[in-house]
Design a protein around this motif. Structure first.
Motif, short mmCIF file in Angstrom:
data_model
loop_
_atom_site.label_atom_id
_atom_site.label_comp_id
_atom_site.label_asym_id
_atom_site.label_seq_id
_atom_site.Cartn_x
_atom_site.Cartn_y
_atom_site.Cartn_z
N ALA A 140 -3.13 3.79 -7.76
CA ALA A 140 -3.32 2.97 -6.56
C ALA A 140 -4.43 3.54 -5.69
O ALA A 140 -4.83 4.70 -5.85
CB ALA A 140 -2.02 2.91 -5.77
N ASP A 141 -4.90 2.73 -4.77
CA ASP A 141 -5.92 3.15 -3.80
C ASP A 141 -5.25 4.12 -2.82
O ASP A 141 -4.56 3.70 -1.89
CB ASP A 141 -6.46 1.92 -3.07
N ALA A 142 -5.47 5.42 -3.04
CA ALA A 142 -4.73 6.45 -2.30
C ALA A 142 -4.97 6.35 -0.79
O ALA A 142 -4.03 6.49 0.01
CB ALA A 142 -5.13 7.84 -2.81
N ALA A 143 -6.21 6.09 -0.39
CA ALA A 143 -6.52 6.03 1.04
C ALA A 143 -5.83 4.85 1.70
O ALA A 143 -5.26 4.97 2.80
CB ALA A 143 -8.04 5.93 1.24
N ALA A 144 -5.85 3.69 1.02
CA ALA A 144 -5.20 2.49 1.59
C ALA A 144 -3.70 2.71 1.71
O ALA A 144 -3.08 2.34 2.73
CB ALA A 144 -5.49 1.27 0.71
N TRP A 145 -3.08 3.32 0.70
CA TRP A 145 -1.64 3.55 0.74
C TRP A 145 -1.27 4.59 1.79
O TRP A 145 -0.25 4.44 2.48
CB TRP A 145 -1.11 3.93 -0.65
N ALA A 146 -2.07 5.61 1.94
CA ALA A 146 -1.80 6.62 2.98
C ALA A 146 -1.86 5.97 4.36
O ALA A 146 -1.01 6.22 5.23
CB ALA A 146 -2.81 7.76 2.87
N ALA A 147 -2.85 5.11 4.55
CA ALA A 147 -2.99 4.41 5.84
C ALA A 147 -1.81 3.46 6.06
O ALA A 147 -1.29 3.33 7.18
CB ALA A 147 -4.30 3.64 5.87
N ALA A 148 -1.39 2.78 4.99
CA ALA A 148 -0.25 1.85 5.08
C ALA A 148 1.03 2.60 5.43
O ALA A 148 1.83 2.15 6.27
CB ALA A 148 -0.09 1.08 3.77
N ILE A 149 1.23 3.74 4.80
CA ILE A 149 2.43 4.53 5.07
C ILE A 149 2.43 5.01 6.53
O ILE A 149 3.47 5.03 7.19
CB ILE A 149 2.54 5.70 4.07
#
Length: 317
Positions: free
Chosen positions: A164-173
């Motif tokens: 997954a797009d790690a940066a997008a998921w970190a921001a989403a979390i």
């Protein structure tokens, strides 16, 4: 009594309980297992009537399900409340929430015409119908409110899909680490999605498609309209592609629904729903495959979820 298949057989105590709730002279002439449910066994019972005709009922059985009594009590309350509201829901016939009479906690209700439709074809017709139906549900003002909504996903329970797009998921979390925004309470279905909506699709006039029923009211709650909209959006994104997830919120507003005022508030609920699905990809995708969407493997759905969460962060983040 004839069975459509072995899985359709109704257990003896339950059979006796159902029979006690039929009209004089009626009997069960056929049972058929219905597929697609995650938490409960569903059966369609064809009842032979005194006049020689038939009518159908649906039996919902919770086998070894935790909180079955709570689920059934809430569904019973919802079906009672929905009677006469114009929202097409099943009618309650009988309920045994504690398995006092049946082998397992059970609910008997009327059968609604129509079928679930999970195909991509005709989606541009169905999405506005789904949106209008959800607006009508949110417009209900019950005398007694159902319990407040519950969300279980936390920043620590999210399962980031492989690749997954790690940066997008970190921001989403990070979005769901914040407290929930303020909201105006609404009557929520809480699992409003294509698998719980029945359609009549005329083969020669698909443009005349209409909704004939909304089922599975066991999770009804009181909370923000955004939560129901976000849940349906995520389902549409996983079934049909991320663009449809984004489209549903627009369709809801076009149908007269009111969502949270600010982009950040909307983002909170939509991201929360997307991340909740990260923990259940296998669970939600299996009924879709059983219903004929065999291409929706766990991996394929994970990839769509990644694309959807990324699209949300791009569009609203």
């Amino acid at each position: 009594m004839t069975n459509h298949d072995e899985a359709a057989a109704v257990r003896p105590l339950t059979l006796a309980w159902v029979s006690r709730h039929l009209e004089a002279g009626e009997r069960i002439v056929r049972t058929e297992a219905l597929h697609g449910g995650i938490t409960a066994e569903m059966r369609r019972l064809t009842i032979g009537t005194r006049g020689g005709g038939t009518r159908d009922l649906v039996l919902r059985t919770f086998v070894n399900v935790e909180h079955a009594e709570d689920w059934l009590s809430r569904e019973t309350g919802a079906l009672t409340l929905l009677t006469g509201t114009g929202v097409p829901a099943p009618g309650l016939v009988a309920v045994d929430p504690t398995a006092a009479h049946c082998e397992y906690p059970s609910l008997l209700m009327t059968h609604l015409a129509g079928r679930t439709v999970l195909d991509d074809e005709g989606l541009e017709t169905r999405v506005p119908l789904l949106a209008h139906q959800l607006v009508a549900i949110h417009a209900l003002r019950p005398a007694e409110r159902p319990r407040k909504y519950v969300t279980l996903t936390t920043a620590d329970t999210v399962v980031v899909p492989k690749g997954a797009d790690a940066a997008a998921w970190a921001a989403a979390i990070d979005v769901i680490r914040k407290p929930a925004p303020p909201y105006e309470g609404r009557f929520l279905h809480r699992d409003f999605q294509p698998g719980n909506v029945l359609f009549d699709v005329p083969p020669t006039r698909p443009q005349d498609t209409r909704i004939t029923g909304v089922v599975d009211w066991a999770a009804t709650s009181w909370g923000p309209a955004d939560l129901d909209v976000a849940h349906c959006s995520t389902n549409l994104a996983l079934l049909h592609g991320p663009a449809w997830g984004l489209r549903f919120a627009e369709a809801y507003e076009e149908a007269g629904g009111v969502l949270a005022e600010t982009a950040s508030e909307r983002l909170y609920w939509r991201v929360r729903s997307g991340l909740a699905f990260s923990e259940e990809v296998q669970l939600v995708s299996q009924p879709w495959r059983e219903a004929g969407r065999t291409e929706l493997t766990t991996r394929a759905v994970e990839e769509r979820l990644d694309a959807y969460v990324t699209a949300l962060m791009d569009a609203l983040g």
